[in-house]
Design a protein around this motif. Structure first.
Motif, PDB file in Angstrom:
ATOM      1  N   ALA A  55      34.646-124.491  21.897  1.00 10.88           N
ATOM      2  CA  ALA A  55      33.543-123.663  21.401  1.00 10.88           C
ATOM      3  C   ALA A  55      32.181-124.212  21.791  1.00 10.88           C
ATOM      4  O   ALA A  55      31.225-123.457  21.948  1.00 10.88           O
ATOM      5  CB  ALA A  55      33.629-123.544  19.880  1.00 10.88           C
ATOM      6  N   ALA A  86      26.884-119.304  26.687  1.00 14.52           N
ATOM      7  CA  ALA A  86      26.145-118.174  26.106  1.00 14.52           C
ATOM      8  C   ALA A  86      24.648-118.386  26.238  1.00 14.52           C
ATOM      9  O   ALA A  86      23.894-117.444  26.554  1.00 14.52           O
ATOM     10  CB  ALA A  86      26.531-117.998  24.640  1.00 14.52           C
ATOM     11  N   LYS A 121      27.317-119.979  16.202  1.00 17.66           N
ATOM     12  CA  LYS A 121      27.911-118.907  17.024  1.00 17.66           C
ATOM     13  C   LYS A 121      29.291-118.566  16.491  1.00 17.66           C
ATOM     14  O   LYS A 121      29.678-117.387  16.405  1.00 17.66           O
ATOM     15  CB  LYS A 121      27.999-119.341  18.487  1.00 17.66           C
ATOM     16  CG  LYS A 121      28.572-118.265  19.417  1.00 17.66           C
ATOM     17  CD  LYS A 121      28.590-118.732  20.856  1.00 17.66           C
ATOM     18  CE  LYS A 121      29.102-117.625  21.786  1.00 17.66           C
ATOM     19  NZ  LYS A 121      30.475-117.182  21.463  1.00 17.66           N
ATOM     20  N   ASN A 122      30.050-119.594  16.103  1.00 14.48           N
ATOM     21  CA  ASN A 122      31.379-119.388  15.547  1.00 14.48           C
ATOM     22  C   ASN A 122      31.322-118.559  14.268  1.00 14.48           C
ATOM     23  O   ASN A 122      32.163-117.680  14.044  1.00 14.48           O
ATOM     24  CB  ASN A 122      32.020-120.758  15.271  1.00 14.48           C
ATOM     25  CG  ASN A 122      33.376-120.663  14.591  1.00 14.48           C
ATOM     26  OD1 ASN A 122      33.459-120.491  13.382  1.00 14.48           O
ATOM     27  ND2 ASN A 122      34.435-120.767  15.376  1.00 14.48           N
ATOM     28  N   LYS A 123      30.319-118.814  13.438  1.00 10.67           N
ATOM     29  CA  LYS A 123      30.160-118.040  12.205  1.00 10.67           C
ATOM     30  C   LYS A 123      29.954-116.564  12.516  1.00 10.67           C
ATOM     31  O   LYS A 123      30.572-115.682  11.899  1.00 10.67           O
ATOM     32  CB  LYS A 123      28.965-118.560  11.401  1.00 10.67           C
ATOM     33  CG  LYS A 123      29.104-119.957  10.835  1.00 10.67           C
ATOM     34  CD  LYS A 123      27.814-120.327  10.087  1.00 10.67           C
ATOM     35  CE  LYS A 123      27.801-121.731   9.582  1.00 10.67           C
ATOM     36  NZ  LYS A 123      26.565-122.076   8.854  1.00 10.67           N
ATOM     37  N   PHE A 124      29.054-116.294  13.459  1.00  9.78           N
ATOM     38  CA  PHE A 124      28.815-114.894  13.835  1.00  9.78           C
ATOM     39  C   PHE A 124      30.072-114.280  14.458  1.00  9.78           C
ATOM     40  O   PHE A 124      30.408-113.122  14.181  1.00  9.78           O
ATOM     41  CB  PHE A 124      27.651-114.797  14.820  1.00  9.78           C
ATOM     42  CG  PHE A 124      26.295-115.005  14.208  1.00  9.78           C
ATOM     43  CD1 PHE A 124      25.846-114.179  13.183  1.00  9.78           C
ATOM     44  CD2 PHE A 124      25.464-116.016  14.650  1.00  9.78           C
ATOM     45  CE1 PHE A 124      24.588-114.350  12.610  1.00  9.78           C
ATOM     46  CE2 PHE A 124      24.203-116.200  14.084  1.00  9.78           C
ATOM     47  CZ  PHE A 124      23.770-115.378  13.070  1.00  9.78           C
ATOM     48  N   ASP A 125      30.771-115.047  15.288  1.00 13.81           N
ATOM     49  CA  ASP A 125      31.976-114.540  15.942  1.00 13.81           C
ATOM     50  C   ASP A 125      33.067-114.207  14.931  1.00 13.81           C
ATOM     51  O   ASP A 125      33.926-113.366  15.188  1.00 13.81           O
ATOM     52  CB  ASP A 125      32.521-115.572  16.943  1.00 13.81           C
ATOM     53  CG  ASP A 125      31.622-115.734  18.169  1.00 13.81           C
ATOM     54  OD1 ASP A 125      30.739-114.866  18.362  1.00 13.81           O
ATOM     55  OD2 ASP A 125      31.794-116.724  18.908  1.00 13.81           O
ATOM     56  N   ARG A 126      33.029-114.862  13.764  1.00 11.08           N
ATOM     57  CA  ARG A 126      34.016-114.572  12.714  1.00 11.08           C
ATOM     58  C   ARG A 126      33.651-113.335  11.908  1.00 11.08           C
ATOM     59  O   ARG A 126      34.352-112.986  10.952  1.00 11.08           O
ATOM     60  CB  ARG A 126      34.158-115.782  11.787  1.00 11.08           C
ATOM     61  CG  ARG A 126      35.026-116.885  12.359  1.00 11.08           C
ATOM     62  CD  ARG A 126      35.237-118.002  11.342  1.00 11.08           C
ATOM     63  NE  ARG A 126      34.160-118.980  11.329  1.00 11.08           N
ATOM     64  CZ  ARG A 126      33.784-119.673  10.262  1.00 11.08           C
ATOM     65  NH1 ARG A 126      34.377-119.467   9.096  1.00 11.08           N
ATOM     66  NH2 ARG A 126      32.813-120.564  10.332  1.00 11.08           N
ATOM     67  N   LYS A 178      20.881-112.829  18.170  1.00 15.87           N
ATOM     68  CA  LYS A 178      20.877-112.340  16.794  1.00 15.87           C
ATOM     69  C   LYS A 178      19.447-112.177  16.278  1.00 15.87           C
ATOM     70  O   LYS A 178      18.533-112.862  16.723  1.00 15.87           O
ATOM     71  CB  LYS A 178      21.629-113.301  15.873  1.00 15.87           C
ATOM     72  CG  LYS A 178      23.071-113.540  16.298  1.00 15.87           C
ATOM     73  CD  LYS A 178      23.891-112.254  16.265  1.00 15.87           C
ATOM     74  CE  LYS A 178      25.323-112.509  16.687  1.00 15.87           C
ATOM     75  NZ  LYS A 178      26.144-111.260  16.656  1.00 15.87           N
TER      76      LYS A 178
END
Length: 530
Positions: free
Chosen positions: A245, A252, A302-307, A336
């Protein structure tokens, strides 16, 4: 009931020839000042004066006449410079005060907008300190209140278990086991000496750091459990590295034009985001190819948004103030909106013990742990005291006050009302008396108490608007004060007047429910006996 009354008032005003065609402001209620003798106050006339270009007091007088015709309003009067004071009908106050929807929590999860609140997230290199407790109380209460008002809200603890921390921890623990002082840049707390006593004798050289970190993570989890904080997930930084990630976040940023190479390192173009106003560009990948903590943090967000989370609320300590603009820039670089990321900085805590400030030094390893404070004064006092101040204000925690079993202690003051009401019901049960219907006209004390009950949900909404539960602690103390006045002036158990007794028992029942629910949102118990 407040929402219904607002709509009725707005409909009355918009349909009046007096204001025909005007783009009128929304109606907002506030508690009326005590000297007015009113129940609600509006500053609507002053807001409308700018639109209508008329004297606000004259508008208030004209509006008051109209509002006397609205159901639920017994009288309306104007006051300088343009306030409108409303006197509500007893029937309206009773109906609104008996509303139990918050108690039943029937709207949980009705909003599609998903919120993730991350808090505490202390490095797993030592026990949790007092400041972590303030962040925990703040975050957990906000999660509870969000859920009670129907928001889909999760909580998360970010475990920084990657990087060179494990190596420093290993060296520090090994030194303690060997009876030596840890390295100067290592960890010096007494907790390491305690860990050295219980460390396995057969630890291999490469396992010192990992064992110590897992041991400390477990103690942090135990501390949060004792502090009545349940996280939806404990997220480990190491997961990001295993899943690639971190490299994905870097790509990104590169694709969005925010990453560039200079001096054999990769940099983040923080300063090109004028909205975030960061003071300089930041390194993402060092010259030796190792990612920085900042890049891992960007990957985590980014992981939070992807979830699937729409809003990220991060609660940080006072030492993270400078981190805000760079993370705002990073979130914007991920594509975002600014409002999708909400950082909350909670300020320092000063501990007072017997009137003297407790000196603490985290660097020297000398500090009061959250576990020590919780054991000393109890989780109830800790949670209530931490929640009682807005996060952007420093606070003084008086240990002696927190231990007092008297009305001087605010949490005792509130809890005692719940316990007293339970004792009233125990006495009523012995006499076979149950709550009945509320009798009118209401006394001054009954009216004030019931009116306060109506403000429960607006207070919770204020907590979310300001992202601080201090509104709720203030509300509970005021409600407790009004109950004490009611109890002193209104006899509750009177076998010679059973209808009145039933009426007052119902008022007591609703007060106890509000206090219990309010304390629950703060993570504080509501004892039945004290």
């Amino acid at each position: 009931m407040f929402s219904h009354l607002k709509k009725e008032i707005e409909l009355k005003l918009s349909s009046s020839p007096m204001f025909e065609g005007a783009n009128l402001p929304k109606v907002e209620f506030s508690p009326a000042p005590e000297h007015t003798g009113a129940d609600l106050s509006l500053n609507w006339a002053m807001a409308a004066a700018k639109i209508l270009r008329k004297n606000p007091l004259e508008i208030a007088k004209q509006t008051a006449v109209l509002l006397r015709e609205v159901n639920g309003i017994a009288d309306a009067t104007a006051a300088a410079p343009g306030f409108i004071n409303l006197h509500l009908e007893d029937k309206f106050i009773i109906t609104a005060a008996l509303d139990r929807r918050i108690k039943e929590n029937s709207t949980a999860g009705t909003h599609k907008h998903k919120i993730l609140i991350e808090f505490v997230s202390a490095n797993p290199t030592g026990p949790l300190h007092v400041a972590s407790g303030r962040g925990a109380a703040l975050g957990d209460s906000l999660v509870r209140i969000h859920r009670a008002l129907g928001h889909a809200c999760d909580s998360e603890y970010y475990v920084n278990d990657a990087g060179n921390q494990a190596q420093l921890l290993a060296e520090s623990l090994k030194a303690r086991i060997q009876g030596k002082e840890p390295p100067e840049n290592g960890y010096h707390g007494e907790y390491l000496a305690e860990m050295a006593k219980v460390a396995p004798k057969d630890l291999k050289e490469e396992d010192y750091g990992r064992w110590a970190m897992e041991y400390l993570i477990k103690t942090q989890q135990e501390d949060m459990e004792a502090f009545r904080v349940q996280f939806t997930r404990w997220f480990r930084e190491s997961e990001l590295h295993k899943e690639g990630a971190v490299q994905g976040a870097l790509k990104a940023l590169e694709d969005n034009g925010y990453a560039y190479k200079k001096d054999d390192a990769v940099w983040f173009g923080s300063t090109q985001d004028k909205q975030a106003k960061d003071d300089k560009d930041r390194v993402l990948v060092r010259t030796d190819g190792r990612p920085t903590y900042f890049l891992a943090d960007i990957a985590y967000h980014k992981n939070k948004f992807d979830r699937g989370y729409d809003s990220l609320v991060d609660i940080w300590g006072a030492d993270h103030h400078g981190y805000v603009p760079r993370m705002k820039a990073a979130v914007h670089a991920l594509g975002k909106e600014e409002k999708a990321f909400v950082p909350i900085i909670h300020q320092l805590i000063h501990l007072l013990d017997n009137g003297e400030q407790v000196k603490m030094s985290k660097r020297a390893g000398k500090f009061i742990t959250l576990r020590e404070l919780t054991n000393e004064v109890g989780a109830d006092a800790c949670r209530f005291f931490f929640a009682s101040r807005t996060p952007n204000a420093q606070m003084t925690f008086d240990i002696e006050l927190a231990k007092k079993q008297s009305n001087e202690n605010p949490v005792f003051y509130v809890q005692y009302v719940h316990a007293r009401i339970n004792s009233i019901f125990a006495a009523a049960a012995e006499k076979g008396i149950e709550p009945g219907e509320i009798i009118t006209p209401l006394t001054q004390q009954e009216r004030a108490l019931l009116l306060k009950l109506i403000w429960f949900k607006p207070v919770l909404q204020n907590c979310l608007q300001d992202l601080s539960p201090h509104h709720l602690t203030t509300y509970l103390m005021e409600l407790a004060g009004l109950f004490h006045s009611f109890y002193d002036n209104c006899r509750v158990l009177d076998e010679a007047n059973l209808p009145l007794t039933g009426s007052r028992l119902l008022i007591c029942q609703r007060v106890a429910e509000r206090i219990k629910k309010g304390l629950e949102f703060l993570g504080v118990s509501a004892p039945e006996k004290m």
